[in-house]
Write a protein that holds these residues in place. Structure first.
Motif, PDB file in Angstrom:
ATOM      1  N   THR B 182      -6.176  -2.032   1.102  1.00 34.81           N
ATOM      2  CA  THR B 182      -7.440  -2.623   1.517  1.00 34.81           C
ATOM      3  C   THR B 182      -8.582  -1.614   1.417  1.00 34.81           C
ATOM      4  O   THR B 182      -9.699  -1.966   1.081  1.00 34.81           O
ATOM      5  N   ILE B 185      -9.142  -0.689  -2.981  1.00 32.53           N
ATOM      6  CA  ILE B 185      -9.659  -1.543  -4.056  1.00 32.53           C
ATOM      7  C   ILE B 185     -11.187  -1.695  -3.996  1.00 32.53           C
ATOM      8  O   ILE B 185     -11.875  -1.394  -4.974  1.00 32.53           O
ATOM      9  N   PRO B 186     -11.755  -2.085  -2.846  1.00 33.19           N
ATOM     10  CA  PRO B 186     -13.230  -2.133  -2.846  1.00 33.19           C
ATOM     11  C   PRO B 186     -13.845  -0.761  -3.085  1.00 33.19           C
ATOM     12  O   PRO B 186     -14.865  -0.645  -3.784  1.00 33.19           O
ATOM     13  N   ILE B 189     -13.998  -0.289  -6.833  1.00 32.80           N
ATOM     14  CA  ILE B 189     -14.796  -1.181  -7.688  1.00 32.80           C
ATOM     15  C   ILE B 189     -16.298  -1.023  -7.431  1.00 32.80           C
ATOM     16  O   ILE B 189     -17.090  -0.931  -8.365  1.00 32.80           O
ATOM     17  N   ILE B 190     -16.677  -0.947  -6.152  1.00 31.34           N
ATOM     18  CA  ILE B 190     -18.119  -0.956  -5.842  1.00 31.34           C
ATOM     19  C   ILE B 190     -18.864   0.242  -6.460  1.00 31.34           C
ATOM     20  O   ILE B 190     -19.906   0.053  -7.092  1.00 31.34           O
ATOM     21  N   TRP B 249     -15.357   2.149   3.248  1.00 30.75           N
ATOM     22  CA  TRP B 249     -15.765   1.734   1.887  1.00 30.75           C
ATOM     23  C   TRP B 249     -17.084   2.384   1.505  1.00 30.75           C
ATOM     24  O   TRP B 249     -17.242   2.901   0.401  1.00 30.75           O
ATOM     25  N   LEU B 311      -7.019   7.201  -7.393  1.00 27.86           N
ATOM     26  CA  LEU B 311      -6.123   8.258  -6.912  1.00 27.86           C
ATOM     27  C   LEU B 311      -6.721   8.946  -5.696  1.00 27.86           C
ATOM     28  O   LEU B 311      -6.047   9.221  -4.706  1.00 27.86           O
TER      29      LEU B 311
END
Lengths: 413, 384
Positions: B182, B185-186, B189-190, B249, B311
């Motif tokens: 959780t 991933i964001p 990408i962001i 994030w 990573l």
């Protein structure tokens, strides 16, 4: 709400928001603010194009400013202020720094960090260069490289577990399950032990001293011979400074050689490796060397490939042996890359935290700056001294920062 | 070139052997952890993992069936007999010596029949079959037997079942695994989206201050994130984000941006100028050029950065500890969980090894699948 769902929504909102922002802000300046039609079409297009780059940059600039630039200033401010009992902060001048400089743990962390700074980049770069050269021309070289590169993907914490297993200690009557103790118990003080545990390390240290000596000679030669290539007064001071550091390293290495022969080794007793003061630092450094060698190897391997073949062919035709080709033809041509690798690993070393945190947590005299800082910030809750320690890390990083910016600007011209 | 490089056969062999030695040395630690995660707690604590590939000698304390159990004891020819196998069923474990007293655990050879104090006899075969007899009725618990046995290598998946799928195990990794996912991933990408636009502006748009901004990005590349911990935590607490996923994030996005911008800008600058100028002449807007031309062409650089960021966020400990994990520990990530296990379960290597391998496995898969992009990114990313 389920965190996974929350994550998904964040991705959609975050990505969608970014893309939407970029799209609609572009539409807005093109269609509404400065429409490319009517009497001022030309002027409007120009104005739109002046603003557009900043639209593209805005989210990145805000994030960079808020998450990297602002903290530098704020940490500096924090390191100069102290908490008033009962709430609030006041300016405290250099009190936090004074307090830190009087703390033995800080100097222990500084000493250890300096050792880390010498050993880890040197060992990683040297082994990386060795592997890069050895695998250069063999058929299964890429497989070998990818296996040595693999630890790069492993987290510092994972590596800490891996190496804790290696350093594990059991009572003497049980079977050792840590490979290092199992090997250690093979030594009994006979001739093999002398060769492996005294002669070999002594040789490694002596070789290191010799290499540093050679480097000092190369650095000093233009000054001694007073040749033109010595550069201006600043360069001479730098050369002298580098030589002093080099000579200091040599002396340290030679003292270590004496230490190795003088050391009283307790054969037949399993050792708790991570609690032996000073040497346990090296057992921690091995973890980072294990991880960083792959990085050095990949970069240096690419640099070796980039060396023009003619230079090597010419050397061979002139009768150079493989070692001469390597040290006198190849290494000088990739010197720039070696410096890059060295500084990059230096940056990693300065920030090293996870390994020490997970393996010893700074006990048994293994403290390093980043962990000292974490201790002060989150365990002792002393934000002033913690910020001061962070500023020390920043200070140590800044020569590399300046150097990188200088080079990047030079390249762009 | 190989032949003029002029290596003699002996030297070639030396090269092959030293590379092999280095590779084995580098693999050895990871393999140790991997093998250990498939062994039982007993096996790990009695022998080094490197011996687990071979049959190993172990000292075991075993017990015969309890005579009180229904049907365990039979009366045969006037003596009471308990029969069975010490291991439950005869396997490939081979007993060499055994004893019934803890003082002398290697008193008897396999196959011997011994007589104990009260007229009881005991026979133990090499495969673990035993016969225990007594003139009078046997009561109480089964007879203890100390055996020295050579056991073949045994590996088990139980550690993984326990750490991943056992709902009752409060130390299980499944929650931490999903928490890590959780976070990751964001946080991967962001920054890519934000950085791609900024990189395009820095590479292909003309505006005053561009060179200065690029220099600033290069400078920020090396700012230690340690500096950001307290100021940002305070900021997050003040604006109400607090400790949680949103905070982590944002933090990862901020910390990842300099490298992302730097990598992508360097790559985009190298794209052919003609394509972009032709598109402009044809009336494409900057936004269209970016999405239709630049982004697809920049895929390799995007992939490189994505791997780095993946990573880095997957393996991160510090940022998660500061910005994510609160006092309840509900949002713990794998790295933090492992550090806690190191503290509480320091000697339980089956748990530690399995936990560590669960957390290493995903990055390793990513690494081997996308190594090409990782190498390319490294080469472009190290400041020249």
């Amino acid at each position: 709400m389920n965190p996974a769902l929350q994550g998904l929504i964040t991705i959609i909102v975050g990505v969608g928001g970014c893309v939407g922002y970029f799209y609609f802000s572009n539409v807005f300046i093109d269609k509404v603010l400065f429409p490319a039609k009517g009497p001022h079409a030309g002027r409007n297009i120009n104005r739109a194009n002046m603003i557009r780059p900043w639209l593209f940059l805005a989210p990145a600039l805000i994030a960079l400013g808020l998450y990297l630039a602002y903290p530098v200033v704020e940490t500096l401010r924090q390191s100069l202020s102290e908490r008033i009992p009962g709430g609030g902060y006041r300016f405290a001048g250099l009190d936090n720094y004074r307090q830190m400089l009087n703390d033995g743990r800080f100097w222990e962390a500084m000493r250890n960090n300096m050792v880390w700074l010498v050993v880890v980049p040197a060992a990683s770069t040297a082994i990386g260069l060795l592997v890069a050269q050895l695998t250069d021309r063999i058929r299964w070289g890429s497989v070998a490289k990818s296996l040595i590169f693999m630890p790069m993907a492993i987290s510092f914490v994972g590596a800490a577990v891996i190496f804790k297993l290696i350093y594990d200690t059991r009572p003497v009557e049980q079977d050792q399950i840590g490979i290092l103790n199992a090997l250690w118990l093979q030594f009994d003080g006979g001739i093999g032990s002398v060769l492996m545990l005294r002669a070999l390390p002594a040789l490694i240290f002596a070789a290191f001293a010799a290499m540093v000596g050679y480097a000092v000679w190369i650095v000093l030669r233009p000054v001694i011979r007073n040749s033109r290539s010595r550069g201006g007064p600043v360069a001479i001071v730098l050369r002298l400074l580098a030589s002093v550091i080099g000579v200091w390293l040599m002396v340290l290495a030679l003292i270590s050689v004496a230490d190795i022969f003088g050391a009283d080794l307790t054969y037949g007793t399993p050792q708790t490796w991570l609690t032996i003061p000073f040497w346990n630092n090296f057992f921690l450094m091995v973890v980072l060397i294990w991880i960083q060698t792959g990085f050095a190897m990949v970069i240096l391997s690419a640099a070796l490939r980039g060396i023009p073949e003619e230079t090597i062919e010419a050397a061979i035709v002139d009768g150079a042996n493989p070692f001469q080709v390597f040290f006198q033809i190849k290494v000088p041509q990739i010197a720039g890359t070696i410096v890059v690798v060295w500084t990059t690993i230096t940056l990693v070393v300065l920030k090293v935290f996870d390994i020490v945190f997970a393996m010893t947590n700074g006990q048994w005299e293994t403290q390093v700056l980043a962990n000292y800082m974490y201790d002060k910030l989150f365990r002792a809750n002393d934000w002033g001294v913690g910020s001061a320690a962070a500023m020390v890390i920043m200070l140590l990083v800044s020569p590399i920062l300046v150097w990188n910016v200088y080079n990047a600007r030079k390249e762009m011209r | 070139m190989d032949n003029i490089a002029g290596s003699k056969p002996a030297l070639t062999w030396a090269v092959h052997l030293s590379v092999l030695a280095l590779v084995l040395l580098w693999l050895f630690p990871t393999v140790g952890l991997f093998v250990s995660s498939f062994r039982t707690a007993d096996q790990i604590s009695t022998s080094g993992w490197w011996k687990s590939m071979f049959p190993s000698e172990q000292n075991l304390t075993l017990r015969t069936a309890d005579p009180d159990d229904e049907g365990a004891q039979v009366l045969r020819d006037g003596v009471y007999v308990v029969e069975g196998n010490l291991f439950g069923t005869a396997g490939s474990t081979e007993i060499s010596v055994w004893g019934v007293s803890s003082q002398d655990i290697s008193a008897h050879q396999a196959g011997d029949t011994i007589t104990m104090d009260d007229g009881e006899t005991m026979t133990v075969q090499a495969n673990g079959d035993y016969v225990w007899t007594s003139p009078s009725e046997l009561t109480g618990r089964g007879q203890r037997a100390f055996v020295t046995a050579v056991a073949p290598p045994v590996f088990t998946l139980n550690n993984y079942k326990f750490m991943l799928f056992d709902a009752k195990n409060v130390e299980g990794m499944s929650k931490a695994f999903f928490n890590t996912l959780t976070v990751t991933i964001p946080a991967t990408i962001i920054p890519i989206v934000i950085a791609a636009f900024a990189a395009y502006a820095l590479a292909w748009m003309d505006f005053p201050g561009r060179a200065l901004l690029i220099a600033a990005v290069v400078g920020l590349l090396v700012v230690p994130l340690q500096l950001a911990l307290i100021p940002l935590l305070k900021l997050h607490l003040n604006i109400g984000i607090g400790k949680g996923y949103l905070g982590v994030w944002l933090a990862h996005t901020g910390f990842g941006l300099p490298l992302a911008i730097y990598l992508l800008r360097n790559y985009m600058v190298g794209l052919p100028r003609d394509i972009i100028e032709n598109a402009k002449v044809d009336g494409a807007t900057d936004f269209q050029i970016f999405t239709k031309i630049i982004l697809p062409l920049s895929f390799p650089a995007l992939a490189s950065f994505a791997i780095f960021q993946f990573l880095w966020t997957w393996n991160d400990l510090l940022v998660a500890m500061v910005f994510l994990i609160d006092a309840t520990g509900e949002t713990t990530v794998m790295t933090k969980h492992i550090v806690e296990l190191l503290g509480t379960r320091g000697g339980n290597w089956e748990i530690l090894a399995t936990a560590a391998f669960v957390s290493i496995a995903v990055p390793l898969v990513v690494f081997f699948a996308m190594q090409k992009y990782l190498v390319r990114g490294l080469l472009a990313g190290s400041v020249k």
